[in-house]
Enzyme design. Structure first.
Site, PDB file in Angstrom:
ATOM      1  N   GLU A 103      -0.426  -1.321  -8.417  1.00 46.73           N
ATOM      2  CA  GLU A 103      -0.245  -1.374  -9.896  1.00 46.73           C
ATOM      3  C   GLU A 103       0.445  -2.654 -10.334  1.00 46.73           C
ATOM      4  OE1 GLU A 103       0.588   1.182  -7.895  1.00 46.73           O
ATOM      5  OE2 GLU A 103      -1.209   2.336  -8.329  1.00 46.73           O
ATOM      6  N   ASP A 106      -3.610   0.439  -1.880  1.00 49.12           N
ATOM      7  CA  ASP A 106      -2.709   1.367  -2.574  1.00 49.12           C
ATOM      8  C   ASP A 106      -1.536   0.568  -3.159  1.00 49.12           C
ATOM      9  OD1 ASP A 106      -1.776   3.856  -3.386  1.00 49.12           O
ATOM     10  OD2 ASP A 106      -0.794   4.300  -1.486  1.00 49.12           O
ATOM     11  N   ASP A 130      -1.324  10.303  -6.790  1.00 51.38           N
ATOM     12  CA  ASP A 130      -0.465  11.309  -6.152  1.00 51.38           C
ATOM     13  C   ASP A 130      -0.332  12.560  -7.020  1.00 51.38           C
ATOM     14  OD1 ASP A 130      -0.258   9.467  -4.182  1.00 51.38           O
ATOM     15  OD2 ASP A 130       1.805   8.893  -4.599  1.00 51.38           O
TER      16      ASP A 130
END
Ligand SMILES: *[C@@H]1O[C@H](CO)[C@@H](O)[C@H](O)[C@H]1NC(C)=O
Ligand SMILES: *[C@@H]1O[C@H](CO)[C@@H](O)[C@H](O)[C@H]1NC(C)=O
Ligand SMILES: *[C@@H]1O[C@H](CO)[C@@H](O)[C@H](O)[C@H]1NC(C)=O
Ligand SMILES: *[C@@H]1O[C@H](CO)[C@@H](O)[C@H](O)[C@H]1NC(C)=O
Ligand SMILES: *[C@@H]1O[C@H](CO)[C@@H](O)[C@H](O)[C@H]1NC(C)=O
Ligand SMILES: *[C@@H]1O[C@H](CO)[C@@H](O)[C@H](O)[C@H]1NC(C)=O
Ligand SMILES: *[C@@H]1O[C@H](CO)[C@@H](O)[C@H](O)[C@H]1NC(C)=O
Ligand SMILES: *[C@@H]1O[C@H](CO)[C@@H](O)[C@H](O)[C@H]1NC(C)=O
Length: 878
Positions: free
Chosen positions: A450, A447, A526
């Site tokens: 990015e 997670d 999310d």
């Protein structure tokens, strides 16, 4: 608790931040300089076709390209690779960063025979039915399939290739004539059909951590896959723009063509033209370049239960007990960041998770798996060996002055592993040998990759790394931004495979780039508990599937916010039909495991879960077929029915493979739903949600629905494999019998496939599997086995359900090898329009034939009083 408050504050902050719309628009980036394209004809963009420079041979066309406003000659190369895709590379003489890791393998050039015309204006390259016409001045390339024009590169002569130190952007437009739609370029919270961006922001590809994102938006999200399809009634094709730097795409659609203008911040012009001429072929051509997903373990297709965060190992086991107590299946329990010792990855909280092996073993006893999160940021703590080693060995991403970059993330001040550095990647992979992570029952969630950075002090804060940071071999972050997270999953897969070389690893990642399907599944990040986010989850995953990433899902219930009861149930019903099925929720919202709900709601969730588990043999077969062919597991209607104009934009329905059409309820308080059924009048669809009622594929039908409904249709002419016994886990169904749903069409025929293996290991790559083609024709069901493969499954086919069955069947005769047996238990159900045959046990390993015979004159007399229900018992198959 301090840490949770911190995350909560950040979530709030980001939400506010989104409201004031601070994500960058085109004019706040390099895009501003080039969005208004350089205008046309007078520009000097010219390929040099003089004999001294042009190189033509059986593998490529190479020459120089002069671009007005560019200080040097560029190198031009065209070749044909993969499944007849034209590859064009335009670069400086000192090559820029190329994202070849996105490609499945080194792609050998295919044989071509290029020809130049007499006056040096045109080179023609033919490959099979495809052809490229390369024009010298102004430079453009026309692509043809069977002499039909498919696309034109640099149609408007707006090619840009800046070579200044601080302005290195590139751009090019591609025109697709004779098409009506554009799809692709995920990840955006947008519909299947791309918007015309002329009076809007262009689509942005720039991996960012953007929670509670806006829907119907061209804004950037967590992942970037620069493949765009142009699709129409008559022809379809695509462009794969292989570039991992920030990219903006203007899409101009007119009734009869699509123009895509790609703008990237850095990198070469590295483009693959997918020749179609159907969408199905273009998608397979794309996966020929970037690969397919390796077959996942069976359990990964079951239900996953997550939350930010389950706080102790006892809590995890008690959740499992509650699922069991309430007869709700679950395969996988998830650990978000709080299992760690102070957010130091590869550690376990010494109090709350003090015996990770015990947790993993306890879960294993009930066939449950664990997924634990590993993020790319490393806490700056001098007592944390991963930090001290990474600092000492130079494994971190660096500042422009060569010092180690650090900023805030979950653990406080952190630094980021530079996964582009092979030594750092190797070090990272080996961390999976650590305690707990080396267990066969653990799988991994990457997670925040990015990467997300809590750098709100930066002047142009977008919650990610500054673009001037430095990676391996002096690459600027700007050049590699969108592929950074991809590299983390490469290391994760290597690490898990080192631990358990014969076990298929499962990895979920948020950041992604082209080719990610070879390493990990993705989810839509999310999202939020509202109907708009439920609705958008379908086109988001359909678009990912067309871009090679079938293994996609959205957090069921919505990550942030609180779903009302109706939304909660509907999300479980719809989520059961996306390939990845996980319930997850934020730290600041009430618990929402399904057993916490009132019995009526729980019952609907249980039914949804059961429907998912019943279809696991189908999902598993589709994933295997994806691995072999590149066909997506889920597909928009138009994928199989491109000629149907009304289907071009349908994205609130899904095809799971070619044969199952799902139209989940995505709005509140409705009592009927319009469902589009394709294929024309002769194509029948059976609504399995409503007594298998038959509908013609002639367009829209109004279906009555209630809270229990999820309209799901089986295509007449197909055979669907299922396992109908509800068990606590998918592993618990290994030995359960298969049921075949044989859906007869108007000519009384059907066919289908079933794939089985050991569901876990790589033995299937050594021909340890069965791939069975099932054909029903002339009242006979027969099987064919894929040659050379063998496997001995513990499950047999013990039930046949024939939808729209032939009348008056009284006898069923089974033959396999020299064995044969007659009849069994037959039961017609007229209300459900089916004939059910049970009390059989068909061995999958043998080629078999089952003949269904009508009553002869003798049995008419004998059985006439039975009317519709005819039971012949006690003649079991051998
Ligand atoms: C091109 O020709 C060379 C020399 O004859 C040969 O070695 C090579 O395999 C050929 N390439 C292709 C793609 O056919
Ligand atoms: C070059 O030759 C082609 C025919 O092969 C012709 O159509 C074209 O007009 C010529 N161009 C120039 C600049 O002479
Ligand atoms: C293209 O032409 C070839 C040869 O004429 C033919 O076999 C093929 O079916 C055509 N393909 C399409 C998609 O029209
Ligand atoms: C592209 O070029 C054509 C022909 O010159 C022109 O009509 C069109 O407006 C241009 N399109 C764009 C988006 O610049
Ligand atoms: C996992 O790693 C721990 C710590 O190095 C070690 O004690 C344990 O034996 C390993 N377990 C396996 C299954 O390799
Ligand atoms: C019925 O299904 C079979 C096999 O799936 C197919 O070959 C046949 O064309 C279908 N018939 C009709 C009328 O759709
Ligand atoms: C099944 O029938 C369809 C036509 O309905 C055909 O396209 C397909 O190839 C058939 N599959 C097999 C395995 O026979
Ligand atoms: C059933 O009876 C009919 C007429 O009585 C006859 O034509 C037919 O051949 C018989 N069929 C069988 C299977 O005996």
């Amino acid at each position: 608790m301090a840490m949770h408050i911190q995350k909560f504050k950040v979530i709030l902050f980001i939400s506010l931040f989104v409201c004031v719309n601070s994500w960058k628009s085109c004019h706040e980036t390099f895009c501003d300089r080039i969005r208004a394209r350089p205008q046309g004809g007078s520009r000097n963009v010219k390929l040099d076709f003089s004999n001294s420079v042009l190189k033509l041979n059986n593998e490529s066309v190479q020459t120089n390209l002069n671009v007005e406003g560019t200080s040097q000659n560029l190198k031009f190369k065209l070749e044909v690779v993969g499944d007849s895709s034209f590859h064009i590379l335009i670069d400086e003489s000192t090559p820029r960063y190329r994202a070849n890791k996105a490609l499945n393998e080194v792609l050998p050039p295919l044989k071509i025979d290029p020809k130049k015309n007499n006056n040096n204006t045109l080179v023609t390259v033919t490959h099979g039915n495809n052809k490229a016409l390369i024009y010298s001045s102004p430079f453009k390339v026309e692509f043809y399939n069977n002499n039909t024009l498919i696309s034109i590169a640099n149609w408007n002569n707006s090619l840009i290739f800046k070579t200044d130190t601080n302005q290195r952007e590139i751009a090019l437009d591609i025109l697709f004539p004779n098409v009506q739609r554009a799809y692709g370029i995920p990840e955006h919270a947008d519909r299947l059909t791309l918007q015309n961006t002329v009076s809007n922001q262009p689509y942005r590809l720039f991996n960012v951590d953007y929670g509670n994102y806006r829907v119907d938006s061209t804004e950037a999200l967590y992942g970037s896959i620069p493949v765009l399809y142009a699709h129409g009634i008559e022809q379809s094709s695509g462009i794969f723009w292989l570039n991992p730097s920030q990219t903006w795409i203007d899409v101009t659609t007119s009734p009869d063509d699509v123009d895509a203008y790609f703008m990237s911040e850095d990198g070469p012009l590295d483009m693959y033209f997918l020749m179609g001429p159907t969408l199905q072929q273009a998608v397979m051509q794309y996966t020929k370049l970037t690969g397919t997903a390796p077959l996942p373990q069976y359990f990964t297709l079951g239900y996953h239960q997550s939350r930010y965060s389950y706080m102790s190992q006892d809590e995890v086991t008690s959740i499992v007990s509650s699922f069991d107590e309430y007869n709700l299946p679950v395969d996988v329990l998830w650990l978000d960041i709080d299992y760690t010792d102070e957010k130091k990855y590869f550690t376990w909280d010494p109090k709350r998770f003090k015996e990770p092996e015990k947790l993993l073993n306890d879960l294993k006893k009930t066939n449950r798996k664990l997924v634990a999160i590993i993020d790319p940021h490393i806490k700056n703590d001098e007592n944390y060996d991963i930090h001290t080693t990474s600092k000492r060995e130079g494994y971190y991403v660096k500042n422009p002055d060569n010092t180690v970059y650090s900023d805030k993330c979950w653990p406080g001040i952190s630094s980021w592993l530079d996964f582009l550095n092979p030594r750092a990647l190797d070090y990272y992979a080996n961390l999976y040998a650590r305690r707990g992570f080396n267990h066969s029952n653990i799988h991994i969630w990457n997670d925040m990759n990015e990467p997300a950075v809590f750098n709100d002090h930066e002047p142009s804060f977008e919650k990610t790394m500054p673009l001037n940071l430095i990676h391996h071999e002096n690459r600027k972050h700007r050049e590699v931004h969108n592929i950074y997270g991809f590299y983390q999953t490469v290391g994760t897969q290597t690490g898990l495979l080192k631990n358990n070389p014969n076990l298929r690893p499962f990895i979920l990642t948020r950041s992604h780039f082209a080719g990610i399907q070879r390493y990990a599944a993705i989810w839509t990040g999310d999202n939020y508990a509202n109907w708009a986010h439920l609705r958008i989850s379908l086109p988001m995953c359909l678009t990912e599937a067309l871009a090679g990433v079938s293994f996609c899902g959205a957090d069921v219930g919505g990550f942030g916010g609180i779903p009302d009861d109706e939304l909660y149930q509907r999300w479980y019903q719809a989520g059961a039909w996306l390939p990845f099925y996980r319930g997850h929720s934020a730290i600041d919202v009430p618990r929402r495991e399904p057993y916490l709900y009132a019995e009526g709601i729980q019952a609907r969730v249980r039914t949804a879960l059961h429907q998912r588990y019943a279809h696991l043999p189908l999902w598993y077969t589709l994933f295997r077929e994806h691995e072999l062919t590149g066909e997506p597991v889920i597909r928009p209607i138009t994928y199989h029915y491109p000629k149907e104009v009304d289907a071009l934009s349908i994205d609130n329905q899904i095809l799971a493979g070619p044969n199952v059409l799902v139209a989940p309820i995505l709005e509140p308080s409705i009592s009927s739903k319009k469902v589009y059924l394709p294929g024309g009048k002769s194509q029948i669809w059976y609504n399995i949600d409503d007594n298998n009622k038959a509908f013609e594929g002639s367009g829209y039908h109004t279906i009555n629905v209630n809270l229990n409904s999820t309209p799901v249709f089986y295509r007449a002419g197909s055979i669907i494999p299922r396992k109908d016994i509800l068990r606590p886990t998918s592993t618990g169904t290994y030995k359960d019998p298969f049921s075949l749903y044989i859906c007869l069409n108007s000519t009384g025929e059907a066919n289908g496939t079933l794939y089985v293996d050991d569901y876990e290991s790589f033995q299937y790559r050594k021909n340890q599997f069965l791939y069975i083609t099932l054909i029903f024709s002339e009242n006979t069901l027969s099987s064919q086995l894929k040659d050379g493969a063998t496997y001995s499954p513990s499950a047999k086919i013990e039930q046949l359900i024939i939808l729209n069955p032939p009348k008056d069947i009284v006898e069923v005769k089974y033959t396999a090898d020299k064995e044969s047996a007659t009849a069994t238990s037959l039961q017609y159900n007229s209300e459900k329009n089916l004939l059910s045959i049970t009390g059989i046990a068909i061995d999958l390993q043998k080629k078999f034939q089952i003949e269904f015979s009508k009553k002869n004159n003798a049995t008419i007399v004998k059985l006439s009083s039975w009317m519709l229900v005819i039971i012949i018992t006690n003649l079991m198959f051998l």
